[in-house]
Design a protein around this motif. Structure first.
Motif, short mmCIF file in Angstrom:
data_model
loop_
_atom_site.label_atom_id
_atom_site.label_comp_id
_atom_site.label_asym_id
_atom_site.label_seq_id
_atom_site.Cartn_x
_atom_site.Cartn_y
_atom_site.Cartn_z
N UNK A 63 49.94 -28.61 7.22
CA UNK A 63 49.38 -29.68 6.41
C UNK A 63 48.54 -29.10 5.26
N UNK A 64 47.73 -28.08 5.57
CA UNK A 64 46.90 -27.44 4.55
C UNK A 64 47.74 -26.76 3.49
N UNK A 65 48.80 -26.09 3.88
CA UNK A 65 49.66 -25.43 2.91
C UNK A 65 50.38 -26.43 2.02
N UNK A 66 50.80 -27.54 2.58
CA UNK A 66 51.51 -28.54 1.79
C UNK A 66 50.59 -29.25 0.81
N UNK A 67 49.34 -29.40 1.16
CA UNK A 67 48.40 -30.10 0.30
C UNK A 67 47.57 -29.18 -0.59
N UNK A 68 47.86 -27.88 -0.54
CA UNK A 68 47.11 -26.92 -1.33
C UNK A 68 47.46 -27.08 -2.81
N UNK A 69 46.45 -26.96 -3.65
CA UNK A 69 46.63 -27.05 -5.10
C UNK A 69 47.20 -25.73 -5.60
N UNK A 70 48.43 -25.76 -6.02
CA UNK A 70 49.11 -24.54 -6.44
C UNK A 70 48.84 -24.19 -7.89
N UNK A 71 48.14 -25.04 -8.64
CA UNK A 71 47.89 -24.75 -10.05
C UNK A 71 46.98 -23.53 -10.20
N UNK A 72 46.06 -23.31 -9.27
CA UNK A 72 45.17 -22.16 -9.35
C UNK A 72 45.91 -20.86 -9.14
N UNK A 73 47.01 -20.89 -8.41
CA UNK A 73 47.76 -19.68 -8.14
C UNK A 73 48.63 -19.27 -9.33
N UNK A 74 48.86 -20.17 -10.25
CA UNK A 74 49.73 -19.88 -11.37
C UNK A 74 48.99 -19.21 -12.53
N UNK A 75 47.68 -19.15 -12.47
CA UNK A 75 46.91 -18.54 -13.54
C UNK A 75 46.99 -17.02 -13.40
N UNK A 76 46.96 -16.30 -14.52
CA UNK A 76 47.03 -14.84 -14.44
C UNK A 76 45.79 -14.29 -13.74
N UNK A 77 45.96 -13.15 -13.08
CA UNK A 77 44.87 -12.54 -12.34
C UNK A 77 43.85 -11.86 -13.25
N UNK A 78 44.29 -11.41 -14.41
CA UNK A 78 43.35 -10.76 -15.32
C UNK A 78 43.39 -11.45 -16.67
N UNK A 79 42.28 -11.33 -17.36
CA UNK A 79 42.19 -11.94 -18.69
C UNK A 79 43.07 -11.15 -19.65
N UNK A 80 43.62 -11.81 -20.64
CA UNK A 80 44.44 -11.09 -21.60
C UNK A 80 43.60 -10.09 -22.38
#
Length: 149
Positions: A28-45
């Motif tokens: 349930x937690x995995x299905x409702x997790x906000x995936x938008x935060x995972x799509x951001x790059x890990x380091x600043x350009x």
């Protein structure tokens, strides 16, 4: 004997229900997790290095207060260091080290940082540095004519 068997069966049922609840909660937690935060790059350009003109303007702005004070100094003044000057040298060096440097100015930048380090040693009492820091300052400024503009 059946009573002992029922006891183990009850314990396994409770354990199974517990693991099922935990597994359902994770799903349930995995299905409702906000995936938008995972799509951001890990380091600043990485920002591009400044132009030579931008660097020179920034470096001159940083170095000017120090160079004005250094131009007023004599060899005798170095023996009795003013704490305000020591602080100015340290802050100037720290600000200079934060600058982004174009490859054409890396050598000049290194000479500024090393000169400021020599000033710190001279103001801390190093007689070897006291003997040459004023001449080295004049040499660095004359090698970078844009500093005196």
């Amino acid at each position: 004997m059946k009573n002992k068997h029922d006891h183990w069966l009850n314990q396994l049922t409770v354990l199974g229900v517990f693991f099922a609840v935990v597994l359902i909660g994770l799903i349930y937690g995995l299905l409702n997790m906000d995936l938008t935060g995972l799509q951001q790059p890990l380091s600043a350009p990485v920002q591009p290095a400044p132009t030579v003109e931008q660097y020179q303007a920034d470096a001159e702005e940083i170095l000017s207060p120090f160079l004005v004070q250094a131009s007023k100094m004599t060899a005798a003044d170095l023996a009795s260091a003013d704490p305000v000057l020591i602080d100015l040298v340290q802050k100037t060096q720290e600000r200079l080290l934060r600058l982004r440097v174009p490859k054409e100015e890396k050598e000049a930048h290194l000479s500024f940082v090393l000169l400021l380090d020599q000033w710190r040693r001279a103001l801390s009492g190093s007689s070897a540095d006291q003997g040459s820091v004023l001449d080295n300052t004049h040499a660095v400024v004359s090698q970078n004519a844009w500093l005196s503009q």
